[in-house]
Design a protein around this motif. Structure first.
Motif, PDB file in Angstrom:
ATOM      1  N   ASP A  17       0.862  -1.182   0.000  1.00 51.52           N
ATOM      2  CA  ASP A  17       0.000   0.000   0.000  1.00 51.52           C
ATOM      3  C   ASP A  17       0.901   1.236   0.000  1.00 51.52           C
ATOM      4  O   ASP A  17       2.122   1.112  -0.052  1.00 51.52           O
ATOM      5  CB  ASP A  17      -0.939  -0.002   1.223  1.00 51.52           C
ATOM      6  CG  ASP A  17      -0.168  -0.091   2.528  1.00 51.52           C
ATOM      7  OD1 ASP A  17       0.896   0.569   2.633  1.00 51.52           O
ATOM      8  OD2 ASP A  17      -0.600  -0.814   3.440  1.00 51.52           O
ATOM      9  N   ASP A  18       0.286   2.407   0.065  1.00 53.10           N
ATOM     10  CA  ASP A  18       1.063   3.653   0.046  1.00 53.10           C
ATOM     11  C   ASP A  18       1.055   4.319   1.416  1.00 53.10           C
ATOM     12  O   ASP A  18       1.166   5.544   1.515  1.00 53.10           O
ATOM     13  CB  ASP A  18       0.474   4.607  -1.009  1.00 53.10           C
ATOM     14  CG  ASP A  18       0.532   4.018  -2.399  1.00 53.10           C
ATOM     15  OD1 ASP A  18       1.600   3.496  -2.782  1.00 53.10           O
ATOM     16  OD2 ASP A  18      -0.488   4.068  -3.106  1.00 53.10           O
ATOM     17  N   ARG A  36      -2.442  12.685 -11.330  1.00 53.68           N
ATOM     18  CA  ARG A  36      -3.507  12.252 -10.418  1.00 53.68           C
ATOM     19  C   ARG A  36      -2.900  11.746  -9.114  1.00 53.68           C
ATOM     20  O   ARG A  36      -1.775  11.225  -9.094  1.00 53.68           O
ATOM     21  CB  ARG A  36      -4.343  11.152 -11.078  1.00 53.68           C
ATOM     22  CG  ARG A  36      -5.272  11.717 -12.162  1.00 53.68           C
ATOM     23  CD  ARG A  36      -6.141  10.634 -12.744  1.00 53.68           C
ATOM     24  NE  ARG A  36      -5.320   9.582 -13.316  1.00 53.68           N
ATOM     25  CZ  ARG A  36      -5.568   8.282 -13.177  1.00 53.68           C
ATOM     26  NH1 ARG A  36      -6.603   7.870 -12.499  1.00 53.68           N
ATOM     27  NH2 ARG A  36      -4.768   7.393 -13.722  1.00 53.68           N
ATOM     28  N   HIS A  38      -3.450   9.187  -7.318  1.00 55.24           N
ATOM     29  CA  HIS A  38      -3.101   7.762  -7.328  1.00 55.24           C
ATOM     30  C   HIS A  38      -1.719   7.551  -7.955  1.00 55.24           C
ATOM     31  O   HIS A  38      -0.883   6.823  -7.424  1.00 55.24           O
ATOM     32  CB  HIS A  38      -4.170   6.980  -8.095  1.00 55.24           C
ATOM     33  CG  HIS A  38      -3.815   5.547  -8.300  1.00 55.24           C
ATOM     34  ND1 HIS A  38      -3.245   5.078  -9.461  1.00 55.24           N
ATOM     35  CD2 HIS A  38      -3.925   4.474  -7.476  1.00 55.24           C
ATOM     36  CE1 HIS A  38      -3.032   3.780  -9.352  1.00 55.24           C
ATOM     37  NE2 HIS A  38      -3.423   3.388  -8.147  1.00 55.24           N
ATOM     38  N   ARG A  39      -1.464   8.226  -9.069  1.00 59.54           N
ATOM     39  CA  ARG A  39      -0.165   8.095  -9.742  1.00 59.54           C
ATOM     40  C   ARG A  39       0.956   8.669  -8.875  1.00 59.54           C
ATOM     41  O   ARG A  39       2.046   8.105  -8.775  1.00 59.54           O
ATOM     42  CB  ARG A  39      -0.220   8.805 -11.105  1.00 59.54           C
ATOM     43  CG  ARG A  39       1.123   8.968 -11.814  1.00 59.54           C
ATOM     44  CD  ARG A  39       1.780   7.629 -12.124  1.00 59.54           C
ATOM     45  NE  ARG A  39       2.979   7.766 -12.949  1.00 59.54           N
ATOM     46  CZ  ARG A  39       4.061   7.010 -12.823  1.00 59.54           C
ATOM     47  NH1 ARG A  39       4.119   6.050 -11.924  1.00 59.54           N
ATOM     48  NH2 ARG A  39       5.095   7.200 -13.608  1.00 59.54           N
ATOM     49  N   ARG A  41       1.058   8.836  -5.591  1.00 60.30           N
ATOM     50  CA  ARG A  41       1.322   7.922  -4.462  1.00 60.30           C
ATOM     51  C   ARG A  41       2.087   6.684  -4.931  1.00 60.30           C
ATOM     52  O   ARG A  41       3.036   6.247  -4.299  1.00 60.30           O
ATOM     53  CB  ARG A  41      -0.003   7.491  -3.812  1.00 60.30           C
ATOM     54  CG  ARG A  41      -0.658   8.569  -2.961  1.00 60.30           C
ATOM     55  CD  ARG A  41      -1.728   7.966  -2.066  1.00 60.30           C
ATOM     56  NE  ARG A  41      -2.794   7.341  -2.830  1.00 60.30           N
ATOM     57  CZ  ARG A  41      -3.897   7.963  -3.230  1.00 60.30           C
ATOM     58  NH1 ARG A  41      -4.092   9.242  -2.930  1.00 60.30           N
ATOM     59  NH2 ARG A  41      -4.824   7.325  -3.925  1.00 60.30           N
ATOM     60  N   GLN A  42       1.655   6.155  -6.052  1.00 58.82           N
ATOM     61  CA  GLN A  42       2.290   4.958  -6.616  1.00 58.82           C
ATOM     62  C   GLN A  42       3.767   5.242  -6.936  1.00 58.82           C
ATOM     63  O   GLN A  42       4.667   4.469  -6.597  1.00 58.82           O
ATOM     64  CB  GLN A  42       1.512   4.614  -7.897  1.00 58.82           C
ATOM     65  CG  GLN A  42       2.038   3.527  -8.748  1.00 58.82           C
ATOM     66  CD  GLN A  42       1.385   3.595 -10.134  1.00 58.82           C
ATOM     67  OE1 GLN A  42       1.624   4.541 -10.902  1.00 58.82           O
ATOM     68  NE2 GLN A  42       0.578   2.611 -10.467  1.00 58.82           N
ATOM     69  N   GLU A  86      -2.130  -2.522  -8.864  1.00 61.66           N
ATOM     70  CA  GLU A  86      -3.062  -2.390  -7.751  1.00 61.66           C
ATOM     71  C   GLU A  86      -2.596  -3.252  -6.578  1.00 61.66           C
ATOM     72  O   GLU A  86      -2.426  -4.463  -6.734  1.00 61.66           O
ATOM     73  CB  GLU A  86      -4.461  -2.830  -8.232  1.00 61.66           C
ATOM     74  CG  GLU A  86      -5.589  -2.289  -7.402  1.00 61.66           C
ATOM     75  CD  GLU A  86      -5.527  -0.779  -7.230  1.00 61.66           C
ATOM     76  OE1 GLU A  86      -5.327  -0.059  -8.224  1.00 61.66           O
ATOM     77  OE2 GLU A  86      -5.654  -0.323  -6.074  1.00 61.66           O
TER      78      GLU A  86
END
Ligand SMILES: CC(C)(COP(=O)(O)OP(=O)(O)OC[C@H]1O[C@@H](n2cnc3c(N)ncnc32)[C@H](O)[C@@H]1OP(=O)(O)O)[C@@H](O)C(=O)NCCC(=O)NCCS
Length: 233
Positions: A17-18, A36, A38-39, A41-42, A86
């Motif tokens: 996870d992040d 974004r 999500h990007r 954090r990833q 994911e």
């Protein structure tokens, strides 16, 4: 998980996870501006994994920016690879004096979306996968196949700068967790185009890794008298 696929000398770090703080270097933060959440954090968690690998190798933390073709630019003397999907982020790295090329890929477990296999696999490869599936239907062979081609590409590209599509590689998967990817570049390849790798299919994730341990001789080895084809007098 990914360490199960790697030879000695390769360090790895993974996250599911992040949640852990993952600060970025200014140039990395600049790169992520406007992207974004999500990007961002990833990207950040994968960078934190990469910096843990550098630390394991006794190297200082460094920014890992994308070079041509999107390949991460590791500090001089280090080879490495990054993946995220994911529920998973990972990085692997090794001294370039020990490992010539690294490529890793992670995918969610489960079959590929309908129609994808026809785009990425030849008729022979599809027959190969059908044979594997009838012997062991528990494994998402098409997903392992996709991931293994991406891992081979990630090992190939930083060494060559040559883009290859999925149909430019022939892949053979072995039920014991190995695979061979033979790449077919349009020109004579600058490096050996046959890569050996390992795969792993868990309940949630498929992981693949390519680590090339053999190093070619330095280009000036013959000129420097380090290699000679003639036997010693
Ligand atoms: C580049 C590619 C392999 C990335 O795979 P993906 O499943 O989309 O994404 P992943 O999360 O697993 O990997 C992304 C990471 O790969 C790395 N990467 C991107 N381009 C790369 C390249 N050309 N070479 C090596 N690594 C690369 C980056 O570190 C990237 O993460 P970052 O942007 O946060 O730094 C894929 O998008 C692609 O272009 N595939 C087409 C080429 C191919 O696979 N051919 C197969 C036959 S050889």
């Amino acid at each position: 998980m990914i360490e199960e696929l790697l030879p000695p000398g390769v360090t790895s770090s993974e996250a599911f996870d992040d949640a852990a703080p993952a600060p970025l270097f200014p140039a990395e933060a600049h790169l992520m501006q406007g992207r974004r959440a999500h990007r961002r954090r990833q990207f950040a968690t994968a960078r934190a994994c990469a910096r843990r690998c550098l630390s394991d190798l006794g190297r200082p933390a460094a920014a890992l920016l994308p070079g041509p073709g999107g390949a991460p630019q590791w500090p001089a003397g280090v080879v490495g690879s990054i993946t995220h999907c994911e529920g998973y982020r990972a990085a692997v790295a090794a001294p370039a004096s020990v490992i010539a090329a690294l490529g890793i890929d992670a995918e969610p477990a489960g079959p590929l979306p309908r129609g994808v296999l026809a785009l990425i696999a030849s008729e022979t490869e599809r027959a190969h996968l059908a044979g594997l599936a009838s012997a062991d239907p528990r494994i998402p062979w098409d997903r392992v196949f996709f991931s293994a081609k991406e891992a081979a590409y990630k090992a190939w590209y930083p060494a060559t700068g040559i883009w290859l599509g999925f149909r430019d590689a022939t892949l053979t998967l072995f039920p014991d967790g190995g695979f061979t990817a033979t790449l077919h570049p349009p020109l004579p390849p600058p490096v050996d185009p046959v890569y050996q790798g390992r795969w792993l299919a868990g309940a949630d994730l498929v992981l693949t890794a390519v680590a090339r341990e053999d190093r070619p001789p330095p280009p000036n080895a013959t000129a420097a008298g380090l290699i000679t084809s003639a036997p010693p007098p």
